[in-house]
Design a protein around this motif. Structure first.
Motif, PDB file in Angstrom:
ATOM      1  N   PRO A 130       0.816  -1.231   0.000  1.00 57.78           N
ATOM      2  CA  PRO A 130       0.000   0.000   0.000  1.00 57.78           C
ATOM      3  C   PRO A 130       0.844   1.273   0.000  1.00 57.78           C
ATOM      4  N   ARG A 131       2.104   1.161   0.453  1.00 55.30           N
ATOM      5  CA  ARG A 131       2.977   2.339   0.522  1.00 55.30           C
ATOM      6  C   ARG A 131       3.551   2.721  -0.843  1.00 55.30           C
ATOM      7  N   LEU A 132       3.324   1.866  -1.841  1.00 53.51           N
ATOM      8  CA  LEU A 132       3.770   2.210  -3.203  1.00 53.51           C
ATOM      9  C   LEU A 132       3.114   3.499  -3.693  1.00 53.51           C
ATOM     10  N   LYS A 133       1.880   3.720  -3.246  1.00 51.62           N
ATOM     11  CA  LYS A 133       1.131   4.882  -3.730  1.00 51.62           C
ATOM     12  C   LYS A 133       1.819   6.191  -3.380  1.00 51.62           C
ATOM     13  N   ALA A 134       2.362   6.261  -2.157  1.00 51.95           N
ATOM     14  CA  ALA A 134       3.038   7.486  -1.717  1.00 51.95           C
ATOM     15  C   ALA A 134       4.551   7.407  -1.928  1.00 51.95           C
ATOM     16  N   MET A 135       5.053   6.217  -2.231  1.00 49.55           N
ATOM     17  CA  MET A 135       6.494   6.009  -2.408  1.00 49.55           C
ATOM     18  C   MET A 135       7.290   6.471  -1.184  1.00 49.55           C
ATOM     19  N   LYS A 136       6.749   6.179  -0.009  1.00 50.62           N
ATOM     20  CA  LYS A 136       7.430   6.571   1.223  1.00 50.62           C
ATOM     21  C   LYS A 136       7.558   5.366   2.150  1.00 50.62           C
ATOM     22  N   GLY A 137       8.639   5.361   2.912  1.00 50.57           N
ATOM     23  CA  GLY A 137       8.829   4.313   3.911  1.00 50.57           C
ATOM     24  C   GLY A 137       9.057   2.937   3.333  1.00 50.57           C
ATOM     25  N   LEU A 138       9.649   2.867   2.152  1.00 52.25           N
ATOM     26  CA  LEU A 138       9.830   1.563   1.500  1.00 52.25           C
ATOM     27  C   LEU A 138      11.226   0.975   1.679  1.00 52.25           C
ATOM     28  N   SER A 139      12.211   1.801   1.998  1.00 50.83           N
ATOM     29  CA  SER A 139      13.582   1.282   2.082  1.00 50.83           C
ATOM     30  C   SER A 139      13.720   0.235   3.189  1.00 50.83           C
ATOM     31  N   ASP A 140      13.034   0.438   4.313  1.00 46.51           N
ATOM     32  CA  ASP A 140      13.095  -0.553   5.394  1.00 46.51           C
ATOM     33  C   ASP A 140      12.569  -1.903   4.919  1.00 46.51           C
ATOM     34  N   TYR A 141      11.591  -1.847   4.035  1.00 44.51           N
ATOM     35  CA  TYR A 141      10.996  -3.079   3.504  1.00 44.51           C
ATOM     36  C   TYR A 141      12.008  -3.887   2.709  1.00 44.51           C
ATOM     37  N   TRP A 142      12.627  -3.270   1.702  1.00 47.71           N
ATOM     38  CA  TRP A 142      13.516  -4.095   0.877  1.00 47.71           C
ATOM     39  C   TRP A 142      14.782  -4.491   1.628  1.00 47.71           C
ATOM     40  N   ILE A 143      15.222  -3.677   2.581  1.00 44.90           N
ATOM     41  CA  ILE A 143      16.376  -4.060   3.399  1.00 44.90           C
ATOM     42  C   ILE A 143      16.039  -5.297   4.234  1.00 44.90           C
ATOM     43  N   GLU A 144      14.825  -5.305   4.831  1.00 46.81           N
ATOM     44  CA  GLU A 144      14.426  -6.444   5.654  1.00 46.81           C
ATOM     45  C   GLU A 144      14.257  -7.713   4.824  1.00 46.81           C
ATOM     46  N   VAL A 145      13.652  -7.589   3.646  1.00 46.59           N
ATOM     47  CA  VAL A 145      13.478  -8.783   2.808  1.00 46.59           C
ATOM     48  C   VAL A 145      14.832  -9.325   2.352  1.00 46.59           C
ATOM     49  N   ASN A 146      15.749  -8.444   1.996  1.00 45.01           N
ATOM     50  CA  ASN A 146      17.086  -8.900   1.609  1.00 45.01           C
ATOM     51  C   ASN A 146      17.765  -9.637   2.762  1.00 45.01           C
ATOM     52  N   SER A 147      17.582  -9.122   3.974  1.00 43.39           N
ATOM     53  CA  SER A 147      18.155  -9.777   5.155  1.00 43.39           C
ATOM     54  C   SER A 147      17.518 -11.144   5.388  1.00 43.39           C
ATOM     55  N   LEU A 148      16.196 -11.216   5.245  1.00 46.71           N
ATOM     56  CA  LEU A 148      15.498 -12.489   5.423  1.00 46.71           C
ATOM     57  C   LEU A 148      15.918 -13.502   4.360  1.00 46.71           C
ATOM     58  N   GLU A 149      16.127 -13.034   3.143  1.00 44.70           N
ATOM     59  CA  GLU A 149      16.553 -13.940   2.068  1.00 44.70           C
ATOM     60  C   GLU A 149      17.961 -14.469   2.344  1.00 44.70           C
ATOM     61  N   ASN A 150      18.820 -13.626   2.915  1.00 41.41           N
ATOM     62  CA  ASN A 150      20.160 -14.102   3.297  1.00 41.41           C
ATOM     63  C   ASN A 150      20.061 -15.190   4.364  1.00 41.41           C
ATOM     64  N   GLU A 151      19.160 -14.985   5.328  1.00 41.97           N
ATOM     65  CA  GLU A 151      18.925 -16.023   6.340  1.00 41.97           C
ATOM     66  C   GLU A 151      18.436 -17.308   5.685  1.00 41.97           C
ATOM     67  N   ALA A 152      17.535 -17.157   4.715  1.00 43.19           N
ATOM     68  CA  ALA A 152      16.991 -18.324   4.018  1.00 43.19           C
ATOM     69  C   ALA A 152      18.085 -19.078   3.270  1.00 43.19           C
ATOM     70  N   ASP A 153      19.015 -18.353   2.657  1.00 39.53           N
ATOM     71  CA  ASP A 153      20.134 -18.989   1.953  1.00 39.53           C
ATOM     72  C   ASP A 153      20.986 -19.827   2.906  1.00 39.53           C
ATOM     73  N   LYS A 154      21.302 -19.247   4.069  1.00 38.53           N
ATOM     74  CA  LYS A 154      22.127 -19.958   5.055  1.00 38.53           C
ATOM     75  C   LYS A 154      21.400 -21.196   5.560  1.00 38.53           C
ATOM     76  N   LEU A 155      20.107 -21.045   5.797  1.00 36.70           N
ATOM     77  CA  LEU A 155      19.305 -22.165   6.274  1.00 36.70           C
ATOM     78  C   LEU A 155      19.235 -23.271   5.229  1.00 36.70           C
ATOM     79  N   TYR A 156      19.089 -22.895   3.973  1.00 32.02           N
ATOM     80  CA  TYR A 156      19.038 -23.864   2.882  1.00 32.02           C
ATOM     81  C   TYR A 156      20.342 -24.657   2.809  1.00 32.02           C
ATOM     82  N   ARG A 157      21.475 -23.956   2.937  1.00 29.19           N
ATOM     83  CA  ARG A 157      22.767 -24.647   2.892  1.00 29.19           C
ATOM     84  C   ARG A 157      22.923 -25.589   4.088  1.00 29.19           C
ATOM     85  N   ARG A 158      22.423 -25.158   5.246  1.00 30.90           N
ATOM     86  CA  ARG A 158      22.485 -25.998   6.444  1.00 30.90           C
ATOM     87  C   ARG A 158      21.624 -27.247   6.245  1.00 30.90           C
TER      88      ARG A 158
END
Length: 205
Positions: A130-158
């Motif tokens: 929903p924040r796409l409409k105002a284009m505000k407060g989105l950087s925290d979102y993609w930073i968090e998803v990138n961090s979660l994906e890194n966790e997922a990569d480590k978990l997959y290798r484990r």
């Protein structure tokens, strides 16, 4: 005050939000699916229904894209965002389908952790759309998803390390790896969604 005879079509924001909320529902069902052996057929059916709903939402975006004269941001980015959201749903449904088709029983604990990461990705993605409409407060979102994906990569290798440790027989390894691969693909697709949102935000800034 600027006036436009061709206002931008704002319906896309609601469509992306609906698609993301569908992923929240899907990851919730997937969590139940992983833990409740007795309901797997039923829950896999629910995931198929959610996958069909996701397909319908994606096709609605494409139809709207083809009929809109002025879009809120680049057509290519709209297409990519809809496609990547759909890819997440496809991978989630495929993972559950493989568990049922191959008759897997108790799944490794790492798979439950993979699903938990997907649930977190789904929630932050649904909050961000929903924040796409105002284009505000989105950087925290993609930073968090990138961090979660890194966790997922480590978990997959484990998980792969455990699969090849001698604990499982050869056939079970093949079955479990197929499922793990789909869960990892879902995490990757969530990151692709976040990357598209970042691209859009940079272009619009």
């Amino acid at each position: 005050m600027p006036f436009s005879l061709t206002p931008k079509d704002s319906s896309f924001y609601d469509m992306f939000t609906a698609s993301a909320r569908n992923l929240v529902a899907a990851t919730t069902v997937l969590g139940d699916f992983v833990h409740d052996h007795t309901r797997r057929d039923e829950l896999a059916g629910e995931l198929r229904d959610l996958e069909h709903a996701g397909d319908d939402a994606t096709h609605a975006v494409f139809r709207q894209l083809n009929s809109s004269f002025v879009t809120p941001f680049d057509r290519e980015d709209i297409y990519n965002l809809a496609s990547d959201l759909d890819d997440v749903m496809d991978a989630i449904e495929a993972a559950a389908d493989l568990v049922v088709l191959t008759g897997l029983g108790t799944l490794p604990a790492e798979m439950s952790q993979q699903v938990e990461l997907l649930q977190r990705c789904a929630r932050v993605t649904a909050d961000a759309m929903p924040r796409l409409k105002a284009m505000k407060g989105l950087s925290d979102y993609w930073i968090e998803v990138n961090s979660l994906e890194n966790e997922a990569d480590k978990l997959y290798r484990r998980l792969l390390s455990r699969l090849y440790s001698g604990e499982f027989d050869a056939l079970e390894i093949l079955k479990l790896k197929e499922v793990a691969d789909q869960l990892e693909e879902a995490a990757d697709a969530f990151e692709h969604v976040a990357n598209v949102v970042e691209t859009i935000a940079v272009k619009e800034s």
